[in-house]
Design an enzyme around this catalytic site. Sequence first.
Site, PDB file in Angstrom:
ATOM      1  N   SER A 144       0.829  -1.197   0.000  1.00 55.60           N
ATOM      2  CA  SER A 144       0.000   0.000   0.000  1.00 55.60           C
ATOM      3  C   SER A 144       0.869   1.254   0.000  1.00 55.60           C
ATOM      4  CB  SER A 144      -0.962  -0.035   1.191  1.00 55.60           C
ATOM      5  OG  SER A 144      -1.916   0.993   1.112  1.00 55.60           O
ATOM      6  N   ASP A 302      -3.022   6.258  -3.711  1.00 54.54           N
ATOM      7  CA  ASP A 302      -1.814   5.626  -3.190  1.00 54.54           C
ATOM      8  C   ASP A 302      -1.335   4.548  -4.160  1.00 54.54           C
ATOM      9  OD1 ASP A 302      -3.688   3.636  -2.702  1.00 54.54           O
ATOM     10  OD2 ASP A 302      -2.937   3.170  -0.709  1.00 54.54           O
ATOM     11  N   ASP A 304      -1.246   1.294  -4.526  1.00 50.91           N
ATOM     12  CA  ASP A 304      -2.091   0.191  -4.987  1.00 50.91           C
ATOM     13  C   ASP A 304      -3.528   0.638  -5.254  1.00 50.91           C
ATOM     14  OD1 ASP A 304      -2.622   0.438  -2.205  1.00 50.91           O
ATOM     15  OD2 ASP A 304      -3.394  -1.601  -2.142  1.00 50.91           O
ATOM     16  N   ASP A 306      -6.057   1.845  -3.544  1.00 48.21           N
ATOM     17  CA  ASP A 306      -7.247   1.605  -2.737  1.00 48.21           C
ATOM     18  C   ASP A 306      -7.584   2.810  -1.860  1.00 48.21           C
ATOM     19  OD1 ASP A 306      -5.192   1.328  -0.894  1.00 48.21           O
ATOM     20  OD2 ASP A 306      -5.872  -0.609  -0.098  1.00 48.21           O
TER      21      ASP A 306
END
Length: 571
Positions: A144, A302, A304, A306
Site C-alpha cells: 500500500s 496511493d 495500490d 485503494d
Amino acid sequence: MTWNQEFERWNNFADLDPALRTELDRLQQDEQSLEDAYYKNLEFGTGGMRGKLGPGTNRMNIYTIRRAAEGLAAYVESKNAKEQGVVVAYDSRYMSQEFSIETAKVLGRHGIQSYVFSSLRPTPELSFAVRHLGAAAGVVVTASHNPPEYNGFKAYNSDGGQLPPNEASTVIDMVNKVENELEVEVAEQSEIEASGLLKWIDEEVDKAYLDALQSVHVHPRISEIAKDLSVVFTPLHGTAKMLVEKGLQSMGVQNVHTVEEQAQPDPEFSTVASPNPEEHQAFEMAIKKGKELGSDILIATDPDADRLGVAVPDESGEYQVLTGNQTGALLIDYLLSQSEQVPKNGIVIKTIVTSEFGRVIANHYGASSLDTLTGFKFIGEKIKEYEETGEHSFLFGYEESYGYLVKDFARDKDAVQAAVLSAEVAAYWKSKGMTLLEALEELYQQHGYFLEDLQSLTMEGKSGSEQIEEIMNDFRSNPPKNAGGLKVLAVEDYSTSERLTTEGDKEVIELPKANVLKFILENDSWFCLRPSGTEPKIKFYYGVKTSSKEDSQNLIKSLKETVNEQINRTV
C-alpha cells in the site's frame, strides 16, 4: 528456535537465493538488525502479511512468500476449488512481480489454476477480478502506502473481500503449519505456463471493470456538467493511472491533467517523502500544477489505488487537502441527496474510528448506519451478509483513512470508484456556482462542526512492540476519568467485547475481538487507541463536535494533551 538458530538455519542453506545470500552476509555485521530479521516469523494476520524486504523469517522474501502461498494453497484445496483458481495482482514495488510469480509457482505445484495480471494493477481491480472470474481466492502483492523498503501479501476470498476473521483464522493456521519456508516446493514457471495452470490476464478484465465503473455515476447529465471541470490527478508512482484516466474521460471530463513526474511506476516513490495521500506533502506537485491551471479538484491515489485523497481551492486560491472524513461526508451527502428515493433499508457502513458526521448525514436522508472494526474486510463482510439476507441495501462504505467503496462490484476500498465520484461531486457543485469547501461548510452549518484528528507513534522492532503493549496495558488499567475537560462516560474494550460505563454498567460489544480501546466522552466526543495491524505503529484517533471550527480545534488540542500526558508517563 532462538533467533541465532533461525539465522544459522538460513545461513547453512546451500541453495539460498544469491541476492539474499549477499544481503545476509552484509547483515551479519549488524547484530541488532540480524536479530530483528530472525526473532520471529513475519506474522500472517487477518490482512495477510507486510514487512521489510530482505533475508530472514521476519522479512518479505521469496521464501516467506512461498510459505504464505503454501498456506493459501492448502486453503484452496480444502475448498475443493483448484479449478476455480486464484487471481494474483501486484503493484509497483520492489519484487512485486517476482513475488506474484512465486505465488503462482507454489499454487501450480499443487495443481491450482492461477490468473496473473501481466502488468501492475490496482488492488480494487484484483477484488473485482476474483468475482468476475469466479475464482476461489485472490492475492495482491503490495505494501500500500508504506515506505519503499516494504512489500506485502494480501489475501482475498471468493467474494473478492479481504479474508474476514473466520476464514483468515483458517488460512493463518494453514500458513503456520508450514514448518520450513526454505523447503516449500515450487513448479517451474515454464511448466505451468505450458500446462495452462498459469494464465496471464489483463485487457478483458480491464474492460469489464471499466464497464462496471459506469454504474458509479449518479447525475443524469454527467457528461454535460463534467465537460468544463478541470482535474489534476497523480497516481503517486503507483497503479491507478490507466483506470482513473479512462474513468474520468468516459464521464466527460475533458480537462484531465496528470502530474507527469509522478505518472510512471517507481518503487522508490522518488518525488514524495511518503506515497500516502493522507500526507499533505504528497500533494505538493499536484498543488503546483493545480495553481498553474486553476483546477477545480486535485486527486491523488496511493500506490495500490485503494486510497484516495482530494484537495480543493479555497477563496484565496490556496488548495486545502480534505480529510478522509470530510470527503466521505461530501460523497454520502451527494449520493443520498441525488437519489430519487433512498431505500428504506439503505445503510451506510463505516468503522469505529470514522467520524460520526457520516452517520448524521445518512440519518438525515432516512438511511441507517453501522460501525465495524477498523479494516475494510469487515465492511466487505457486511456487504456480503446483507446481499444474502436482504436485511439492508448497501449505499456506501468508508474509513477515515481515505478508503471508500461506492458500488459493490468490488469488495475492498476502491480509489478508482472514489476518484470518478469525487470528480462528479465537484462538477455538480461547480454547476451550482460552489466549490467543495463551500458545500462542506453548508453541511457543517446544517449538522454541526465535526472535527477529527489522528496521531501516530512509530515504534519499530521488538522493543517497539513491547512499548506499544505497555501503552495499551496502561490505558486499560488506568483509564482516564476526564479528557480535555470532558468527562469519560464509557470505555469500550474490543479485546474483551465489553463496554463499561462510569456508572458501572456493562454491555456486550457485538463485534469481533480486537486490541482496541475507545473512550466515549461528553458532548459527542471520543478518542481511540489502536495498534496498527500492518505497520509498527500505535494510532490515536480523536473526534469532537461543537458549534464552530475554532471550538472544535481547541477541544481536539485539549484531548491530545490529556492522552499525550499519559503516554509520556508510560514510555
